[in-house]
Design a protein around this motif. Structure first.
Motif, PDB file in Angstrom:
ATOM      1  N   THR A   8       8.346 -24.010 -43.118  1.00 27.37           N
ATOM      2  CA  THR A   8       7.973 -24.642 -44.375  1.00 27.37           C
ATOM      3  C   THR A   8       6.896 -25.695 -44.113  1.00 27.37           C
ATOM      4  O   THR A   8       6.963 -26.405 -43.100  1.00 27.37           O
ATOM      5  CB  THR A   8       9.205 -25.259 -45.077  1.00 27.37           C
ATOM      6  N   THR A   9       5.924 -25.755 -45.008  1.00 27.66           N
ATOM      7  CA  THR A   9       4.836 -26.725 -44.849  1.00 27.66           C
ATOM      8  C   THR A   9       5.414 -28.130 -44.695  1.00 27.66           C
ATOM      9  O   THR A   9       6.350 -28.512 -45.409  1.00 27.66           O
ATOM     10  CB  THR A   9       3.886 -26.667 -46.057  1.00 27.66           C
ATOM     11  N   ILE A  10       4.864 -28.880 -43.774  1.00 22.72           N
ATOM     12  CA  ILE A  10       5.329 -30.240 -43.504  1.00 22.72           C
ATOM     13  C   ILE A  10       5.161 -31.113 -44.745  1.00 22.72           C
ATOM     14  O   ILE A  10       4.107 -31.119 -45.379  1.00 22.72           O
ATOM     15  CB  ILE A  10       4.540 -30.848 -42.317  1.00 22.72           C
ATOM     16  N   GLU A  59      -6.020 -28.667 -45.503  1.00 22.94           N
ATOM     17  CA  GLU A  59      -6.936 -27.561 -45.215  1.00 22.94           C
ATOM     18  C   GLU A  59      -6.220 -26.237 -44.986  1.00 22.94           C
ATOM     19  O   GLU A  59      -6.739 -25.184 -45.349  1.00 22.94           O
ATOM     20  CB  GLU A  59      -7.798 -27.900 -43.998  1.00 22.94           C
ATOM     21  N   LEU A  60      -5.047 -26.277 -44.356  1.00 20.17           N
ATOM     22  CA  LEU A  60      -4.332 -25.038 -44.024  1.00 20.17           C
ATOM     23  C   LEU A  60      -2.822 -25.307 -44.066  1.00 20.17           C
ATOM     24  O   LEU A  60      -2.188 -25.499 -43.024  1.00 20.17           O
ATOM     25  CB  LEU A  60      -4.770 -24.527 -42.641  1.00 20.17           C
ATOM     26  N   PRO A  61      -2.234 -25.333 -45.257  1.00 20.50           N
ATOM     27  CA  PRO A  61      -0.812 -25.682 -45.383  1.00 20.50           C
ATOM     28  C   PRO A  61       0.107 -24.810 -44.526  1.00 20.50           C
ATOM     29  O   PRO A  61       1.076 -25.322 -43.947  1.00 20.50           O
ATOM     30  CB  PRO A  61      -0.508 -25.490 -46.870  1.00 20.50           C
ATOM     31  N   GLU A  62      -0.182 -23.502 -44.424  1.00 19.16           N
ATOM     32  CA  GLU A  62       0.669 -22.629 -43.614  1.00 19.16           C
ATOM     33  C   GLU A  62       0.462 -22.841 -42.118  1.00 19.16           C
ATOM     34  O   GLU A  62       1.207 -22.311 -41.304  1.00 19.16           O
ATOM     35  CB  GLU A  62       0.460 -21.159 -43.993  1.00 19.16           C
ATOM     36  N   GLY A  63      -0.513 -23.660 -41.763  1.00 14.08           N
ATOM     37  CA  GLY A  63      -0.770 -23.952 -40.359  1.00 14.08           C
ATOM     38  C   GLY A  63      -0.041 -25.180 -39.840  1.00 14.08           C
ATOM     39  O   GLY A  63      -0.030 -25.424 -38.642  1.00 14.08           O
ATOM     40  N   CYS A  64       0.544 -25.964 -40.732  1.00 11.83           N
ATOM     41  CA  CYS A  64       1.261 -27.177 -40.334  1.00 11.83           C
ATOM     42  C   CYS A  64       2.655 -27.097 -40.938  1.00 11.83           C
ATOM     43  O   CYS A  64       2.864 -27.449 -42.104  1.00 11.83           O
ATOM     44  CB  CYS A  64       0.522 -28.417 -40.818  1.00 11.83           C
ATOM     45  N   VAL A  65       3.588 -26.622 -40.137  1.00 10.31           N
ATOM     46  CA  VAL A  65       4.918 -26.316 -40.658  1.00 10.31           C
ATOM     47  C   VAL A  65       6.022 -26.895 -39.784  1.00 10.31           C
ATOM     48  O   VAL A  65       5.844 -27.093 -38.583  1.00 10.31           O
ATOM     49  CB  VAL A  65       5.123 -24.784 -40.790  1.00 10.31           C
ATOM     50  N   HIS A  66       7.135 -27.145 -40.446  1.00 10.26           N
ATOM     51  CA  HIS A  66       8.358 -27.435 -39.706  1.00 10.26           C
ATOM     52  C   HIS A  66       9.111 -26.128 -39.525  1.00 10.26           C
ATOM     53  O   HIS A  66       9.049 -25.241 -40.376  1.00 10.26           O
ATOM     54  CB  HIS A  66       9.225 -28.463 -40.442  1.00 10.26           C
ATOM     55  N   TYR A 111       4.953 -16.335 -35.553  1.00  3.26           N
ATOM     56  CA  TYR A 111       4.470 -16.960 -36.781  1.00  3.26           C
ATOM     57  C   TYR A 111       2.970 -17.240 -36.671  1.00  3.26           C
ATOM     58  O   TYR A 111       2.200 -16.936 -37.595  1.00  3.26           O
ATOM     59  CB  TYR A 111       5.242 -18.253 -37.070  1.00  3.26           C
ATOM     60  N   ALA A 112       2.549 -17.826 -35.546  1.00  2.00           N
ATOM     61  CA  ALA A 112       1.131 -18.144 -35.354  1.00  2.00           C
ATOM     62  C   ALA A 112       0.276 -16.875 -35.416  1.00  2.00           C
ATOM     63  O   ALA A 112      -0.757 -16.851 -36.091  1.00  2.00           O
ATOM     64  CB  ALA A 112       0.925 -18.865 -34.024  1.00  2.00           C
ATOM     65  N   ILE A 113       0.706 -15.831 -34.739  1.00  7.18           N
ATOM     66  CA  ILE A 113      -0.040 -14.571 -34.739  1.00  7.18           C
ATOM     67  C   ILE A 113      -0.149 -14.035 -36.165  1.00  7.18           C
ATOM     68  O   ILE A 113      -1.214 -13.584 -36.608  1.00  7.18           O
ATOM     69  CB  ILE A 113       0.628 -13.529 -33.811  1.00  7.18           C
ATOM     70  N   LYS A 114       0.944 -14.093 -36.913  1.00  2.27           N
ATOM     71  CA  LYS A 114       0.958 -13.601 -38.300  1.00  2.27           C
ATOM     72  C   LYS A 114      -0.033 -14.377 -39.170  1.00  2.27           C
ATOM     73  O   LYS A 114      -0.795 -13.790 -39.942  1.00  2.27           O
ATOM     74  CB  LYS A 114       2.379 -13.715 -38.860  1.00  2.27           C
ATOM     75  N   VAL A 115      -0.043 -15.701 -39.048  1.00  2.00           N
ATOM     76  CA  VAL A 115      -0.958 -16.527 -39.845  1.00  2.00           C
ATOM     77  C   VAL A 115      -2.401 -16.227 -39.468  1.00  2.00           C
ATOM     78  O   VAL A 115      -3.257 -16.019 -40.342  1.00  2.00           O
ATOM     79  CB  VAL A 115      -0.639 -18.033 -39.686  1.00  2.00           C
ATOM     80  N   PHE A 116      -2.685 -16.173 -38.169  1.00  2.00           N
ATOM     81  CA  PHE A 116      -4.063 -15.921 -37.744  1.00  2.00           C
ATOM     82  C   PHE A 116      -4.522 -14.513 -38.133  1.00  2.00           C
ATOM     83  O   PHE A 116      -5.674 -14.302 -38.499  1.00  2.00           O
ATOM     84  CB  PHE A 116      -4.222 -16.160 -36.247  1.00  2.00           C
TER      85      PHE A 116
END
Length: 167
Positions: A8-10, A59-66, A111-116
Protein backbone atom coordinates in the motif's frame (compact mmCIF):
# COMPACT_ATOMS: atom_id res chain seq x y z
CA UNK A 1 5.44 -18.59 0.14
CA UNK A 2 4.04 -16.15 2.71
CA UNK A 3 0.32 -15.50 2.66
CA UNK A 4 -1.43 -12.25 3.33
CA UNK A 5 1.26 -9.98 1.81
CA UNK A 6 -0.05 -6.69 0.43
CA UNK A 7 1.49 -3.42 -0.69
CA UNK A 8 0.00 0.00 0.00
CA UNK A 9 1.25 3.48 -0.85
CA UNK A 10 3.04 5.04 2.11
CA UNK A 11 0.88 7.43 4.13
CA UNK A 12 3.45 9.90 5.42
CA UNK A 13 0.90 11.73 7.55
CA UNK A 14 0.48 8.54 9.59
CA UNK A 15 3.81 6.76 9.20
CA UNK A 16 6.61 9.33 8.80
CA UNK A 17 8.37 8.19 12.00
CA UNK A 18 8.18 4.55 10.89
CA UNK A 19 9.66 5.44 7.48
CA UNK A 20 12.57 7.23 9.15
CA UNK A 21 13.08 4.25 11.49
CA UNK A 22 13.13 1.80 8.57
CA UNK A 23 15.51 3.94 6.50
CA UNK A 24 17.85 4.51 9.43
CA UNK A 25 17.92 0.75 10.11
CA UNK A 26 18.71 0.10 6.45
CA UNK A 27 21.77 2.35 6.85
CA UNK A 28 22.73 0.40 9.99
CA UNK A 29 22.54 -2.85 8.02
CA UNK A 30 24.62 -1.43 5.19
CA UNK A 31 27.30 0.89 6.55
CA UNK A 32 29.72 1.23 9.43
CA UNK A 33 28.23 3.96 11.67
CA UNK A 34 25.12 3.79 9.51
CA UNK A 35 22.77 5.65 11.86
CA UNK A 36 25.26 8.51 12.14
CA UNK A 37 25.59 8.58 8.37
CA UNK A 38 21.80 8.73 8.00
CA UNK A 39 21.60 11.62 10.50
CA UNK A 40 24.41 13.52 8.73
CA UNK A 41 22.71 13.15 5.34
CA UNK A 42 19.11 13.64 6.49
CA UNK A 43 19.12 15.33 9.90
CA UNK A 44 18.36 13.57 13.18
CA UNK A 45 14.63 13.96 12.53
CA UNK A 46 15.01 12.69 8.96
CA UNK A 47 13.41 15.83 7.51
CA UNK A 48 15.48 15.84 4.31
CA UNK A 49 14.65 12.18 3.75
CA UNK A 50 10.94 12.76 4.40
CA UNK A 51 10.90 15.71 1.98
CA UNK A 52 12.53 13.51 -0.68
CA UNK A 53 10.12 10.65 0.06
CA UNK A 54 7.08 12.92 -0.22
CA UNK A 55 8.25 13.99 -3.68
CA UNK A 56 8.79 10.36 -4.72
CA UNK A 57 5.32 9.35 -3.50
CA UNK A 58 3.77 12.19 -5.53
CA UNK A 59 5.67 11.14 -8.67
CA UNK A 60 5.17 7.37 -8.41
CA UNK A 61 2.73 6.31 -5.65
CA UNK A 62 3.07 2.59 -6.47
CA UNK A 63 6.83 2.97 -6.13
CA UNK A 64 6.78 3.98 -2.45
CA UNK A 65 4.88 1.37 -0.50
CA UNK A 66 4.64 -0.28 2.85
CA UNK A 67 4.67 -4.07 2.89
CA UNK A 68 1.95 -5.55 5.04
CA UNK A 69 1.70 -9.10 6.32
CA UNK A 70 -1.81 -9.88 7.53
CA UNK A 71 -2.44 -6.13 7.87
CA UNK A 72 0.73 -5.30 9.84
CA UNK A 73 3.53 -3.19 8.34
CA UNK A 74 6.64 -5.35 8.07
CA UNK A 75 8.60 -3.51 5.40
CA UNK A 76 9.00 -0.78 2.86
CA UNK A 77 9.89 -0.47 -0.82
CA UNK A 78 11.06 2.74 -2.49
CA UNK A 79 11.39 2.87 -6.28
CA UNK A 80 11.53 5.56 -8.91
CA UNK A 81 12.08 6.09 -12.61
CA UNK A 82 15.29 7.53 -13.97
CA UNK A 83 15.54 9.19 -17.35
CA UNK A 84 18.54 9.30 -19.69
CA UNK A 85 18.64 6.37 -19.96
CA UNK A 86 15.14 5.40 -18.86
CA UNK A 87 15.34 2.71 -16.21
CA UNK A 88 13.86 1.74 -12.90
CA UNK A 89 15.76 2.35 -9.71
CA UNK A 90 15.17 0.68 -6.35
CA UNK A 91 16.18 2.96 -3.51
CA UNK A 92 15.08 0.60 -0.77
CA UNK A 93 13.99 -2.96 -0.14
CA UNK A 94 13.45 -3.20 3.62
CA UNK A 95 11.97 -5.77 5.99
CA UNK A 96 11.89 -5.60 9.77
CA UNK A 97 14.31 -8.11 11.33
CA UNK A 98 11.50 -10.47 12.38
CA UNK A 99 10.25 -10.71 8.78
CA UNK A 100 13.62 -11.50 7.20
CA UNK A 101 14.40 -14.98 5.92
CA UNK A 102 10.80 -16.15 5.64
CA UNK A 103 10.18 -15.59 1.93
CA UNK A 104 8.65 -12.13 2.08
CA UNK A 105 11.73 -10.73 0.36
CA UNK A 106 10.76 -12.70 -2.74
CA UNK A 107 7.48 -10.76 -2.75
CA UNK A 108 9.34 -7.42 -2.66
CA UNK A 109 11.42 -8.32 -5.70
CA UNK A 110 8.36 -9.63 -7.58
CA UNK A 111 6.47 -6.45 -6.75
CA UNK A 112 9.30 -4.27 -8.11
CA UNK A 113 9.52 -6.30 -11.32
CA UNK A 114 5.73 -6.05 -11.77
CA UNK A 115 5.73 -2.25 -11.32
CA UNK A 116 8.69 -1.73 -13.65
CA UNK A 117 7.17 -4.07 -16.25
CA UNK A 118 3.92 -2.06 -16.14
CA UNK A 119 5.96 1.12 -16.67
CA UNK A 120 7.66 -0.54 -19.68
CA UNK A 121 11.13 -0.27 -18.19
CA UNK A 122 13.62 -2.78 -19.61
CA UNK A 123 16.21 -2.58 -16.82
CA UNK A 124 16.32 -1.68 -13.15
CA UNK A 125 19.24 -0.83 -10.90
CA UNK A 126 19.99 -0.47 -7.22
CA UNK A 127 22.99 0.30 -5.05
CA UNK A 128 24.29 -1.96 -2.31
CA UNK A 129 27.13 -1.78 0.16
CA UNK A 130 29.70 -4.48 -0.70
CA UNK A 131 29.88 -5.27 3.04
CA UNK A 132 26.16 -6.15 3.13
CA UNK A 133 26.69 -9.80 2.19
CA UNK A 134 23.13 -10.83 3.03
CA UNK A 135 21.67 -8.23 0.65
CA UNK A 136 24.09 -9.14 -2.13
CA UNK A 137 23.18 -12.81 -1.81
CA UNK A 138 19.48 -11.88 -1.93
CA UNK A 139 19.94 -9.77 -5.06
CA UNK A 140 22.01 -12.40 -6.85
CA UNK A 141 19.43 -15.06 -5.99
CA UNK A 142 16.82 -12.92 -7.73
CA UNK A 143 18.86 -12.32 -10.89
CA UNK A 144 20.53 -8.99 -10.13
CA UNK A 145 24.04 -8.65 -11.61
CA UNK A 146 26.83 -6.77 -9.82
CA UNK A 147 28.23 -4.06 -12.14
CA UNK A 148 30.95 -3.06 -9.67
CA UNK A 149 31.47 0.26 -7.89
CA UNK A 150 28.82 2.86 -8.66
CA UNK A 151 30.24 5.80 -10.62
CA UNK A 152 30.68 8.74 -8.26
CA UNK A 153 29.90 6.57 -5.22
CA UNK A 154 32.69 4.00 -4.88
CA UNK A 155 31.47 2.95 -1.40
CA UNK A 156 28.56 1.09 -3.00
CA UNK A 157 28.14 -1.32 -5.90
CA UNK A 158 25.61 -0.88 -8.66
CA UNK A 159 23.47 -3.92 -9.45
CA UNK A 160 21.17 -4.37 -12.41
CA UNK A 161 18.38 -6.66 -13.56
CA UNK A 162 16.68 -7.05 -16.92
CA UNK A 163 12.92 -6.69 -16.71
CA UNK A 164 11.06 -9.26 -18.82
CA UNK A 165 9.02 -7.75 -21.66
CA UNK A 166 5.26 -7.58 -21.28
CA UNK A 167 3.53 -10.18 -23.43
Amino acid sequence: MPKGITFTTIDLARHADLCVCFRRDSYECSFLNGAQRFDQENGKDGKEYLDWLQKQIAELPEGCVHVLEDGHIVGQVEMRLREQPRLGYVNLFYLIPEARGGGIGDELNQYAIKVFKKLEVSKAQLSVSPSNHRAIAYYRKHGWVDLGPRPGHPEVHLMEITIPCAT
